[in-house]
Design a protein around this motif. Structure first.
Motif, mmCIF file in Angstrom:
data_model
loop_
_atom_site.group_PDB
_atom_site.id
_atom_site.type_symbol
_atom_site.label_atom_id
_atom_site.label_comp_id
_atom_site.label_asym_id
_atom_site.label_seq_id
_atom_site.Cartn_x
_atom_site.Cartn_y
_atom_site.Cartn_z
ATOM 1 N N HIS A 99 0.813 -1.147 0.117
ATOM 2 C CA HIS A 99 -0.059 0.062 -0.279
ATOM 3 C C HIS A 99 0.888 1.293 0.113
ATOM 4 O O HIS A 99 0.607 2.347 -0.671
ATOM 5 C CB HIS A 99 -1.029 -0.063 1.273
ATOM 6 C CG HIS A 99 -2.121 -1.118 1.288
ATOM 7 N ND1 HIS A 99 -2.194 -1.901 2.237
ATOM 8 C CD2 HIS A 99 -2.743 -1.350 0.105
ATOM 9 C CE1 HIS A 99 -3.245 -2.762 1.732
ATOM 10 N NE2 HIS A 99 -3.647 -2.331 0.564
ATOM 11 N N THR A 104 -1.388 3.596 -2.209
ATOM 12 C CA THR A 104 -2.869 3.342 -2.008
ATOM 13 C C THR A 104 -2.965 3.130 -0.465
ATOM 14 O O THR A 104 -4.375 2.574 0.068
ATOM 15 C CB THR A 104 -3.245 2.090 -2.538
ATOM 16 O OG1 THR A 104 -2.339 1.071 -2.357
ATOM 17 C CG2 THR A 104 -3.063 1.945 -4.201
ATOM 18 N N ALA A 105 -2.309 3.548 0.204
ATOM 19 C CA ALA A 105 -2.583 3.464 1.953
ATOM 20 C C ALA A 105 -3.391 4.665 2.232
ATOM 21 O O ALA A 105 -3.384 5.813 1.876
ATOM 22 C CB ALA A 105 -1.163 3.732 2.500
ATOM 23 N N ILE A 137 -9.461 0.206 3.823
ATOM 24 C CA ILE A 137 -8.606 -0.046 2.663
ATOM 25 C C ILE A 137 -9.452 -0.030 1.213
ATOM 26 O O ILE A 137 -10.344 -0.739 1.144
ATOM 27 C CB ILE A 137 -7.769 -1.144 2.460
ATOM 28 C CG1 ILE A 137 -6.841 -1.330 3.872
ATOM 29 C CG2 ILE A 137 -6.936 -1.398 1.259
ATOM 30 C CD1 ILE A 137 -5.885 -0.421 4.060
#
Length: 332
Positions: A99, A104-105, A137
């Protein structure tokens, strides 16, 4: 365009190219172009801004190759057992290294907490306070320079040595590049000067009061340094016959994991490296002010380019392909 014409073009530019300080290119493992402007010399270094992230992706791969990190899917919190998670926060336990590498964290809040993090005693632990959030998430791309700081903390926790030492021992020095030293004054005034100063710098890397380097910004390199690192990527992880990083990891790092939007020119994104085109083997680590490592596997060329602070200059790929590659062809 030949080398002399390119030099004059940049020297006389009043537009986006006016801040270029160095261009260094390697083709077929030989120097194809080495030129400087604004009083810079080949071995001068400068803050290359977010190109730092591309270097961090390589360091993560080296740590993975050496077994310090189990996989890119290992949970971030595995490395920080001493961190006190905020009450009610659950998402943070699901965040992985992947991530971080793919941006994409998830983070709390709408903007990055620069003041809080950059005035803290530990930049890594300060940004951990913002990791996670109620939405869980989502897989959404969120460009977070401060978030990459967590990766430096992971490398230190995993290897037991400072990130800058790990970088020197496993990347810079094996490539024949100068050892980096920490730049430790973290005052507000010094941080501003580090970003804005247009003079050559030492081979240094900004660090927080704990001596942990800034993972998303403020590594100082020359264009030659960047071209050599690009050549490492070009050659599948080897340098002068010595393996520095695994080819398997590099393939994963350069594989498009996300398609970016208009703000980022609809480029593809791997692990902190960009793939500008769907149908060309071109990759780049890109920073503000036009700093870039450009790798073109089809042309077997690596280009490093530095530039002093100038707002709203992000992507030099087009300039390299329209101006620089033709010069390289003339000199090889």
């Amino acid at each position: 365009m030949n080398k002399e014409q390119l030099h004059r073009y940049i020297s006389e530019s009043t537009g986006n190219e006016s801040n270029i300080c160095q261009i260094y290119a390697i083709k077929e493992n030989g120097v194809a172009l080495d030129d400087c402007w604004h009083g810079f010399k080949t071995l001068d270094a400068m803050n290359v801004n977010s190109v730092t992230k591309g270097v961090m992706a390589l360091l993560a791969g080296i740590a993975l190759d050496k077994g310090f990190i189990e996989s890119v899917d290992q949970k971030v919190m595995d490395f920080f057992p001493d961190y006190s998670v905020k009450r009610g926060e659950k998402t943070i336990y699901d965040v992985t290294i992947r991530h971080l590498l793919t941006m994409t964290a998830p983070y709390k809040g709408k903007s990055e907490p620069w003041k809080k993090v950059c005035t803290s005693q530990s930049f890594t632990y300060a940004i951990l306070d913002y990791l996670g959030g109620r939405n869980g998430i989502t897989g959404e791309f969120r460009y977070a320079t401060l978030g990459i700081q967590i990766l430096a903390g992971i490398i230190e926790k995993a290897t037991g040595e400072k990130c800058i030492d790990f970088a020197n021992n496993n990347l810079f020095e094996p490539l024949g590049l100068p050892k980096r030293i920490p730049h430790g004054d973290s005052s507000k005034e010094d941080q501003f000067d580090f970003f804005m100063n247009k003079n050559p710098r030492k081979y240094e890397w900004y660090a927080d009061p704990q001596g942990t380097v800034t993972a998303g910004w403020e590594l100082c390199m020359s264009a030659k340094d960047m071209a050599v690192i690009g050549s490492l990527v070009l050659n599948g992880g080897t340098c002068n016959g010595k393996r520095i990083i695994s080819e398997e990891y590099l393939k994963d790092m350069l594989t498009p994991h996300i398609k970016l939007g208009e703000r980022f020119g609809f480029m593809n994104y791997g692990y902190l490296w960009y793939k500008p085109y769907n149908n060309k083997d071109v990759y780049a680590a890109i920073g503000d002010s036009g700093n870039i490592i450009y790798v073109n596997k089809e042309e077997n060329v690596s280009v490093g380019m530095t530039g002093t602070f100038k707002p709203r200059i992000f992507d030099r790929v087009d300039f390299i392909e329209k101006k620089v590659l033709s010069v390289i062809e003339c000199t090889v």
